[in-house]
Motif scaffolding. Structure first.
Motif, PDB file in Angstrom:
ATOM      1  N   GLY A  46       0.817  -1.215   0.000  1.00 12.43           N
ATOM      2  CA  GLY A  46       0.000   0.000   0.000  1.00 12.43           C
ATOM      3  C   GLY A  46       0.841   1.250   0.000  1.00 12.43           C
ATOM      4  N   SER A  47       2.016   1.174   0.606  1.00  6.26           N
ATOM      5  CA  SER A  47       2.847   2.365   0.673  1.00  6.26           C
ATOM      6  C   SER A  47       4.301   1.973   0.911  1.00  6.26           C
ATOM      7  N   ILE A  48       5.173   2.920   0.691  1.00  8.35           N
ATOM      8  CA  ILE A  48       6.600   2.643   0.772  1.00  8.35           C
ATOM      9  C   ILE A  48       7.293   3.676   1.655  1.00  8.35           C
ATOM     10  N   ILE A  49       8.272   3.192   2.398  1.00  9.06           N
ATOM     11  CA  ILE A  49       9.117   4.110   3.153  1.00  9.06           C
ATOM     12  C   ILE A  49      10.548   3.892   2.684  1.00  9.06           C
ATOM     13  N   VAL A  50      11.178   4.943   2.231  1.00  8.74           N
ATOM     14  CA  VAL A  50      12.569   4.833   1.812  1.00  8.74           C
ATOM     15  C   VAL A  50      13.449   5.318   2.968  1.00  8.74           C
ATOM     16  N   THR A  51      14.293   4.418   3.488  1.00  9.66           N
ATOM     17  CA  THR A  51      15.098   4.751   4.664  1.00  9.66           C
ATOM     18  C   THR A  51      16.523   5.153   4.280  1.00  9.66           C
ATOM     19  N   LYS A  52      17.245   5.583   5.266  1.00  8.57           N
ATOM     20  CA  LYS A  52      18.670   5.919   5.146  1.00  8.57           C
ATOM     21  C   LYS A  52      18.922   7.001   4.094  1.00  8.57           C
ATOM     22  N   MET A  53      17.950   7.893   3.985  1.00  9.09           N
ATOM     23  CA  MET A  53      18.114   9.000   3.044  1.00  9.09           C
ATOM     24  C   MET A  53      19.210   9.948   3.507  1.00  9.09           C
ATOM     25  N   ASP A  54      19.714   9.720   4.710  1.00  7.28           N
ATOM     26  CA  ASP A  54      20.751  10.599   5.246  1.00  7.28           C
ATOM     27  C   ASP A  54      22.163  10.077   4.984  1.00  7.28           C
ATOM     28  N   THR A  55      22.285   8.841   4.510  1.00  9.52           N
ATOM     29  CA  THR A  55      23.629   8.273   4.504  1.00  9.52           C
ATOM     30  C   THR A  55      24.260   8.055   3.141  1.00  9.52           C
ATOM     31  N   SER A  56      23.449   8.068   2.090  1.00  7.04           N
ATOM     32  CA  SER A  56      24.046   7.671   0.828  1.00  7.04           C
ATOM     33  C   SER A  56      23.715   8.651  -0.263  1.00  7.04           C
ATOM     34  N   ALA A  57      24.615   8.745  -1.218  1.00  8.03           N
ATOM     35  CA  ALA A  57      24.367   9.632  -2.347  1.00  8.03           C
ATOM     36  C   ALA A  57      23.329   9.041  -3.293  1.00  8.03           C
ATOM     37  N   LYS A  58      22.865   7.821  -2.992  1.00  7.47           N
ATOM     38  CA  LYS A  58      21.953   7.185  -3.935  1.00  7.47           C
ATOM     39  C   LYS A  58      20.476   7.462  -3.651  1.00  7.47           C
ATOM     40  N   GLY A  59      20.234   8.277  -2.643  1.00  9.32           N
ATOM     41  CA  GLY A  59      18.850   8.533  -2.252  1.00  9.32           C
ATOM     42  C   GLY A  59      17.975   9.022  -3.396  1.00  9.32           C
ATOM     43  N   GLY A  60      18.530   9.912  -4.207  1.00  5.57           N
ATOM     44  CA  GLY A  60      17.762  10.447  -5.338  1.00  5.57           C
ATOM     45  C   GLY A  60      17.373   9.338  -6.291  1.00  5.57           C
ATOM     46  N   GLY A  61      18.270   8.369  -6.437  1.00  2.42           N
ATOM     47  CA  GLY A  61      17.999   7.238  -7.323  1.00  2.42           C
ATOM     48  C   GLY A  61      16.893   6.367  -6.784  1.00  2.42           C
ATOM     49  N   ALA A  62      16.946   6.111  -5.464  1.00  3.89           N
ATOM     50  CA  ALA A  62      15.917   5.279  -4.844  1.00  3.89           C
ATOM     51  C   ALA A  62      14.549   5.931  -5.004  1.00  3.89           C
ATOM     52  N   LEU A  63      14.497   7.231  -4.735  1.00  7.91           N
ATOM     53  CA  LEU A  63      13.209   7.925  -4.822  1.00  7.91           C
ATOM     54  C   LEU A  63      12.658   7.893  -6.241  1.00  7.91           C
ATOM     55  N   SER A  64      13.521   8.202  -7.205  1.00  8.55           N
ATOM     56  CA  SER A  64      12.999   8.265  -8.572  1.00  8.55           C
ATOM     57  C   SER A  64      12.661   6.872  -9.084  1.00  8.55           C
ATOM     58  N   ALA A  65      13.457   5.854  -8.652  1.00  8.43           N
ATOM     59  CA  ALA A  65      13.180   4.493  -9.108  1.00  8.43           C
ATOM     60  C   ALA A  65      11.845   4.004  -8.562  1.00  8.43           C
ATOM     61  N   VAL A  66      11.614   4.283  -7.284  1.00  8.41           N
ATOM     62  CA  VAL A  66      10.357   3.840  -6.688  1.00  8.41           C
ATOM     63  C   VAL A  66       9.189   4.605  -7.312  1.00  8.41           C
ATOM     64  N   ALA A  67       9.392   5.912  -7.465  1.00  8.19           N
ATOM     65  CA  ALA A  67       8.317   6.710  -8.069  1.00  8.19           C
ATOM     66  C   ALA A  67       7.994   6.180  -9.460  1.00  8.19           C
TER      67      ALA A  67
END
Ligand SMILES: Nc1nc2c(ncn2[C@@H]2O[C@H](COP(=O)(O)OP(=O)(O)OP(=O)(O)O)[C@@H](O)[C@H]2O)c(=O)[nH]1
Ligand SMILES: [Mg+2]
Length: 449
Positions: free
Chosen positions: A245-266
């Motif tokens: 139903g929903s997603i939580i993306v964690t560790k957005m504070d530790t890696s330069a890949k956060g933008g990738g995770a967000l856009s990939a999930v979106a």
């Protein structure tokens, strides 16, 4: 490096360079685009998405007209903002839990992605929102999972249920839900599940069994943001096993890949509800693409800027401007204008923000009426002949009668429309005499209904 800051810093650098350029030409726009591309690529956003986004920005920069009163720079910021928001999905996900009903959230995900931490953060967050929250530890694989949960929530007055030694996750979950709802009288129940199993398939089977027996109201998938674009693959895999139903993306504070995770999930179309931004209990944020991008761009009042441009675009579409000043402001223009203005918010607030010199104040009650009448007026105009629409002054009482009958309204309604139209026309004339400027800043707050 913190990806929110690093992605944000790089984008901010590109924008501040753009803002300090003496003028805006093709080269300056290209440089801005290159800066944004670099920022996104460093954050592991998919290359193809970055290219598409650049193309879109370039095309809009070259083709969209700048409304008078707005600078090309402001317009470019708006374009960049809108395209970045579109990349992450438009709307923030709402927490809509009925406080009078039981609501079970099952949190699933791969080993070490942050499920247990997230369950604790979320429990704490929901408790602060005024929900009565309890937590169940249904992870039978990780030793000490129950202890971990209890420790995270220590002193928070949130009940934690666990059955150390029990090997059946479904049995624990069932008992836990019963305990938290009946004995602790909590309406929101969060279930932490195992991430490690002997293999992926047995993990998925357990999730399925839990889902069937517990029938959670919502299944939340926890995804580690450090895996970058891989996040999209995991999101899809879990989507197939259980209805996520929903997603939580964690560790957005530790890696330069956060933008990738967000856009990939979106890109999978899944809904990101929260992001985790640290190990602490408070490090959770509602994921709001607009707010997120607004902060990335580092423009204090992005909402104010956007509203200002939207109003300017609305008022100054070239065609409209011509019809205003040439006196060919027709009834159709009138209704179309009202409809578009209504999209921006309550009419009276919009009008009260526009400095219209030399125009009598329109009483508030009148404006309220206007709001409710716009639809009626559209119907009335449909019943008019093209000639009547162009030259409303020919509408006499017998025409009024005919139009009223044709559109199923009273004659007074028709007269009322004509009156408002004449008033508007007077406003336009006054504006022509005293060219008006849009206020530099309209606080977005004041435009909200
Ligand atoms: N920096 C940071 N660390 C996090 C975040 N979320 C979780 N962690 C850390 O990630 C590690 C694993 O978190 P857990 O919550 O135990 O992960 P899990 O998914 O429950 O792991 P298993 O139960 O073993 O499957 C811990 O050290 C957490 O402190 C986050 O948003 N930021
Ligand atoms: Mg865990």
């Amino acid at each position: 490096m913190n990806p929110i800051t690093s992605l944000g810093e790089l984008i901010k650098q590109a924008i501040s360079k753009f803002m300090s350029a003496p003028g805006v030409d093709k080269n300056v726009v290209e440089e801005l685009i290159r800066g944004i591309q670099r920022a996104l690529l460093v954050s592991d956003v998919n290359v193809e998405l970055v290219m598409k986004l650049s193309e879109k920005i370039r095309e809009r920069a070259l083709t969209e007209k700048v409304p008078p009163g707005i600078s090309k720079k402001d317009q470019m910021i708006k374009i960049v903002y809108e395209e970045l928001v579109a990349l992450l999905g438009e709307k923030p996900q709402k927490i809509a839990i009925d406080k009078s009903k039981q609501y079970v959230i099952m949190v699933v995900g791969i080993q070490g992605h942050g499920k247990t931490t997230t369950v604790a953060k979320l429990a704490n967050y929901l408790k602060k929102l005024g929900y009565s929250v309890g937590v169940v530890c249904a992870d039978t694989f990780r030793t000490g999972a129950y202890e971990q949960l209890k420790q995270l929530l220590e002193g928070k007055n949130i009940p934690v249920y666990g059955l150390p030694g029990e090997k059946d996750a479904v049995a624990i979950a069932l008992k836990g839900v019963e305990y938290i709802s009946k004995e602790q009288k909590c309406n929101v129940i969060l279930i932490d599940t195992a991430g490690r199993h002997k293999d992926q398939q047995s993990l998925m089977l357990e999730m399925k069994a839990l889902e069937e027996k517990i029938k959670p109201n919502e299944i939340m998938l926890v995804l580690d943001g450090t895996i970058g674009q891989q996040a999209g693959v995991h999101a899809e895999a879990f989507h197939k096993a259980t209805p996520i139903g929903s997603i939580i993306v964690t560790k957005m504070d530790t890696s330069a890949k956060g933008g990738g995770a967000l856009s990939a999930v979106a890109a999978t179309g899944a809904k990101i509800k929260f992001i985790g931004t640290g190990e602490g209990l408070e490090d959770i944020e509602v994921f709001n693409p607009q707010g997120f991008i607004g902060r990335l761009l580092g423009i204090g009042d992005i909402e104010g800027l956007l509203e200002r441009i939207r109003i300017a675009e609305l008022e100054f579409s070239e065609e409209r401007l011509k019809s205003f000043t040439s006196g060919t402001f027709t009834l159709e223009d009138f209704v179309r204008q009202l409809k578009e203005m209504r999209k921006l918010g309550p009419l009276k607030k919009i009008l009260s923000k526009l400095p219209l010199p030399g125009i009598p104040n329109i009483p508030e009650e009148e404006l309220d009426k206007v709001e409710t009448q716009i639809d009626k007026w559209s119907a009335i105009i449909l019943s008019m002949t093209p000639e009547e629409r162009r030259n409303p002054h020919i509408i006499d009482s017998s025409r009024i009668r005919r139009i009223a009958r044709g559109s199923g309204v009273t004659e007074r309604d028709v007269k009322n429309l004509l009156q408002q139209y004449n008033l508007s026309k007077r406003m336009m004339k006054a504006m022509k005499r005293t060219p008006w400027k849009l206020p530099k800043h309209i606080p977005a707050k004041e435009l909200e209904g």
